[in-house]
Design a protein around this motif. Structure first.
Motif, PDB file in Angstrom:
ATOM      1  N   LEU A   1      35.685  10.705  24.198  1.00  0.00           N
ATOM      2  CA  LEU A   1      35.178   9.924  25.319  1.00  0.00           C
ATOM      3  C   LEU A   1      34.661   8.570  24.874  1.00  0.00           C
ATOM      4  CD1 LEU A   1      33.367  12.754  27.306  1.00  0.00           C
ATOM      5  CD2 LEU A   1      35.556  11.664  27.848  1.00  0.00           C
ATOM      6  N   ASP A   2      34.118   8.484  23.667  1.00  0.00           N
ATOM      7  CA  ASP A   2      33.610   7.204  23.179  1.00  0.00           C
ATOM      8  C   ASP A   2      34.722   6.181  22.971  1.00  0.00           C
ATOM      9  OD1 ASP A   2      31.075   8.216  23.209  1.00  0.00           O
ATOM     10  OD2 ASP A   2      30.957   8.595  21.054  1.00  0.00           O
ATOM     11  N   SER A   3      35.968   6.664  22.886  1.00  0.00           N
ATOM     12  CA  SER A   3      37.085   5.737  22.701  1.00  0.00           C
ATOM     13  C   SER A   3      37.543   5.136  24.028  1.00  0.00           C
ATOM     14  CB  SER A   3      38.263   6.458  22.035  1.00  0.00           C
ATOM     15  OG  SER A   3      38.860   7.396  22.921  1.00  0.00           O
ATOM     16  N   LEU A   4      37.035   5.650  25.131  1.00  0.00           N
ATOM     17  CA  LEU A   4      37.404   5.149  26.450  1.00  0.00           C
ATOM     18  C   LEU A   4      36.362   4.165  26.950  1.00  0.00           C
ATOM     19  CD1 LEU A   4      38.381   8.543  28.139  1.00  0.00           C
ATOM     20  CD2 LEU A   4      39.919   6.904  27.045  1.00  0.00           C
ATOM     21  N   GLN A   5      36.812   3.237  27.787  1.00  0.00           N
ATOM     22  CA  GLN A   5      35.870   2.349  28.441  1.00  0.00           C
ATOM     23  C   GLN A   5      34.967   3.179  29.360  1.00  0.00           C
ATOM     24  OE1 GLN A   5      35.456  -0.989  27.968  1.00  0.00           O
ATOM     25  NE2 GLN A   5      36.935  -0.746  26.303  1.00  0.00           N
ATOM     26  N   PRO A   6      33.701   2.789  29.518  1.00  0.00           N
ATOM     27  CA  PRO A   6      32.780   3.603  30.320  1.00  0.00           C
ATOM     28  C   PRO A   6      33.299   3.970  31.697  1.00  0.00           C
ATOM     29  CG  PRO A   6      31.555   1.940  29.129  1.00  0.00           C
ATOM     30  CD  PRO A   6      33.003   1.648  28.880  1.00  0.00           C
ATOM     31  N   LEU A   7      34.000   3.037  32.375  1.00  0.00           N
ATOM     32  CA  LEU A   7      34.482   3.317  33.724  1.00  0.00           C
ATOM     33  C   LEU A   7      35.709   4.223  33.728  1.00  0.00           C
ATOM     34  CD1 LEU A   7      34.032  -0.117  35.538  1.00  0.00           C
ATOM     35  CD2 LEU A   7      32.583   1.910  35.644  1.00  0.00           C
ATOM     36  N   GLN A   8      36.308   4.449  32.551  1.00  0.00           N
ATOM     37  CA  GLN A   8      37.486   5.308  32.464  1.00  0.00           C
ATOM     38  C   GLN A   8      37.134   6.736  32.058  1.00  0.00           C
ATOM     39  OE1 GLN A   8      39.748   2.892  29.662  1.00  0.00           O
ATOM     40  NE2 GLN A   8      41.144   2.301  31.302  1.00  0.00           N
ATOM     41  N   ARG A   9      35.899   7.000  31.720  1.00  0.00           N
ATOM     42  CA  ARG A   9      35.529   8.341  31.265  1.00  0.00           C
ATOM     43  C   ARG A   9      35.542   9.303  32.455  1.00  0.00           C
ATOM     44  NH1 ARG A   9      30.741   5.628  27.633  1.00  0.00           N
ATOM     45  NH2 ARG A   9      32.166   4.756  26.063  1.00  0.00           N
ATOM     46  N   PRO A  10      36.251  10.401  32.334  1.00  0.00           N
ATOM     47  CA  PRO A  10      36.485  11.292  33.499  1.00  0.00           C
ATOM     48  C   PRO A  10      35.331  12.236  33.769  1.00  0.00           C
ATOM     49  CG  PRO A  10      37.618  12.148  31.584  1.00  0.00           C
ATOM     50  CD  PRO A  10      36.992  10.846  31.145  1.00  0.00           C
ATOM     51  N   TRP A  11      34.161  11.677  34.032  1.00  0.00           N
ATOM     52  CA  TRP A  11      32.979  12.518  34.229  1.00  0.00           C
ATOM     53  C   TRP A  11      33.137  13.447  35.430  1.00  0.00           C
ATOM     54  CZ3 TRP A  11      30.977  12.682  29.882  1.00  0.00           C
ATOM     55  CH2 TRP A  11      30.691  11.557  29.109  1.00  0.00           C
ATOM     56  N   GLY A  12      33.826  12.988  36.467  1.00  0.00           N
ATOM     57  CA  GLY A  12      34.007  13.840  37.638  1.00  0.00           C
ATOM     58  C   GLY A  12      34.797  15.097  37.317  1.00  0.00           C
ATOM     59  N   SER A  13      35.875  14.938  36.567  1.00  0.00           N
ATOM     60  CA  SER A  13      36.684  16.095  36.190  1.00  0.00           C
ATOM     61  C   SER A  13      35.924  17.021  35.252  1.00  0.00           C
ATOM     62  CB  SER A  13      37.982  15.635  35.523  1.00  0.00           C
ATOM     63  OG  SER A  13      38.800  14.964  36.451  1.00  0.00           O
ATOM     64  N   LEU A  14      35.141  16.453  34.350  1.00  0.00           N
ATOM     65  CA  LEU A  14      34.363  17.290  33.430  1.00  0.00           C
ATOM     66  C   LEU A  14      33.268  18.050  34.174  1.00  0.00           C
ATOM     67  CD1 LEU A  14      34.119  14.908  30.351  1.00  0.00           C
ATOM     68  CD2 LEU A  14      35.575  16.922  30.620  1.00  0.00           C
TER      69      LEU A  14
ATOM     70  N   PRO B   1      39.154   6.382  40.691  1.00  0.00           N
ATOM     71  CA  PRO B   1      39.858   6.818  39.481  1.00  0.00           C
ATOM     72  C   PRO B   1      39.660   8.303  39.353  1.00  0.00           C
ATOM     73  CG  PRO B   1      37.750   5.873  38.924  1.00  0.00           C
ATOM     74  CD  PRO B   1      37.901   5.788  40.442  1.00  0.00           C
ATOM     75  N   HIS B   2      39.208   8.872  38.250  1.00  0.00           N
ATOM     76  CA  HIS B   2      39.177  10.330  38.074  1.00  0.00           C
ATOM     77  C   HIS B   2      38.310  11.029  39.114  1.00  0.00           C
ATOM     78  CE1 HIS B   2      41.062   9.771  34.200  1.00  0.00           C
ATOM     79  NE2 HIS B   2      40.188   8.859  33.945  1.00  0.00           N
ATOM     80  N   ASP B   3      37.168  10.464  39.450  1.00  0.00           N
ATOM     81  CA  ASP B   3      36.222  11.220  40.261  1.00  0.00           C
ATOM     82  C   ASP B   3      36.078  10.661  41.662  1.00  0.00           C
ATOM     83  OD1 ASP B   3      33.069   9.713  39.262  1.00  0.00           O
ATOM     84  OD2 ASP B   3      35.057   8.879  39.398  1.00  0.00           O
ATOM     85  N   HIS B   4      36.998   9.801  42.099  1.00  0.00           N
ATOM     86  CA  HIS B   4      36.919   9.276  43.456  1.00  0.00           C
ATOM     87  C   HIS B   4      37.765  10.131  44.366  1.00  0.00           C
ATOM     88  CE1 HIS B   4      36.135   6.419  46.613  1.00  0.00           C
ATOM     89  NE2 HIS B   4      35.408   5.738  45.779  1.00  0.00           N
ATOM     90  N   ARG B   5      37.332  10.298  45.591  1.00  0.00           N
ATOM     91  CA  ARG B   5      38.007  11.219  46.495  1.00  0.00           C
ATOM     92  C   ARG B   5      39.084  10.582  47.343  1.00  0.00           C
ATOM     93  NH1 ARG B   5      33.801  10.736  44.563  1.00  0.00           N
ATOM     94  NH2 ARG B   5      32.760  10.156  46.452  1.00  0.00           N
ATOM     95  N   THR B   6      39.058   9.277  47.561  1.00  0.00           N
ATOM     96  CA  THR B   6      40.020   8.689  48.477  1.00  0.00           C
ATOM     97  C   THR B   6      40.645   7.472  47.848  1.00  0.00           C
ATOM     98  OG1 THR B   6      38.283   7.345  49.457  1.00  0.00           O
ATOM     99  CG2 THR B   6      38.779   9.438  50.533  1.00  0.00           C
ATOM    100  N   GLY B   7      41.832   7.116  48.311  1.00  0.00           N
ATOM    101  CA  GLY B   7      42.453   5.907  47.813  1.00  0.00           C
ATOM    102  C   GLY B   7      43.954   5.992  47.889  1.00  0.00           C
TER     103      GLY B   7
END
Length: 278
Positions: free
Chosen positions: A99-112, A22-28
């Protein structure tokens, strides 16, 4: 690109692979038919061949697809605009989408984490690292590599350049960073360490490297061309400087109006150097 998939999913994908998970994954892959319900989590593990490597990606119940347009806007502003405008845009996005309104796995920590490093904002980079460790690390495919990446981005934000270089290299070795991303961060770090020969070598590698990711060539290739022009100009390699500057001008000749001053600036450099060369 040739994709070697499990038989059950063969034929699902169309076109070339691109970033999706998702946001912080490199391949797919991008699921071409755009079935959101399907994309929300039927794939638990999928083996694919990408850039000559066999990779296993865990999708779980994460939504696929490209990141929100506004997130790209913030990142582009950080790279090519003004840092204060990037920060204001990011603050606006986080106000409208806490960010609290997003599901934990949807939070874009990689982009941040990326933004924290690029904007030299240690608090943001550390928040992203800690959020990833809390929300997503347990499901990471390459946890050690991902952790090294986050630690490297924190070190960049804190301007601890030697440590940052070590962590970025470690992340690349452990598959936490793609080759393209590792080259980009190495170039940034070596520039700060004032190692011009090493910087030139890395930027030349980066220029030769091709990758279809939205956050890859589309964001960084223009910067790479300009920096190569500057580095060659500083070394007195006028022909090479003109070549790279010219590539940039050609690439951005039809860019949006707010970007045209940069195009005009580089075009004037080329003209000045050409006059000096006679």
């Amino acid at each position: 690109e040739e994709l070697a998939l499990h038989e059950a999913f063969r034929g699902i994908l169309q076109g070339n692979p691109a970033p999706a998970i998702p946001h912080d994954h490199r391949t797919g892959p991008v699921l071409a038919f755009g079935d959101d319900a399907f994309e929300l989590g039927v794939l638990e593990g999928m083996v694919l061949r990408l850039h000559g490597q066999a990779l296993v990606v865990l999708v779980g119940r994460r939504p696929l697809g490209h990141r929100p347009r506004e997130q790209h806007t913030v990142e582009f502003e950080a790279l090519y605009g003004q840092s204060n405008r990037a920060r204001a845009a990011l603050d606006d996005v986080l106000r409208r989408h806490p960010l609290d309104s997003l599901q934990p796995l949807q939070r874009p920590w990689g982009s941040l984490a990326f933004l924290g490093a690029w904007l030299r904002d240690p608090a943001l980079a550390r928040r992203a690292r800690d959020g990833w460790q809390r929300d997503q690390a347990d499901l990471a495919v390459d946890r050690e590599g991902d952790l090294a990446r986050y630690e490297g981005l924190v070190a960049i934000a804190e301007e601890r350049w030697e440590d940052a270089l070590n962590r970025i290299d470690e992340s690349h070795r452990l598959f936490g960073l793609s080759t393209g991303d590792a080259l980009r961060w190495r170039a940034v770090i070596l520039d700060q360490l004032a190692r011009p020969d090493s910087v030139l070598s890395v930027y030349e590698q980066l220029h030769a490297y091709r990758n279809s990711t939205i956050g890859g060539d589309a964001y960084f290739r223009p910067r790479t061309m300009v920096r190569l022009g500057e580095l060659h100009e500083a070394k007195g390699n006028t022909a090479e400087a003109i070549r790279y500057y010219g590539e940039f001008v050609n690439l951005w000749r039809d860019a949006d109006p707010e970007l045209q001053p940069r195009v005009a600036e580089i075009r004037s450099r080329v003209a000045r150097r050409q006059r000096q060369e006679g």
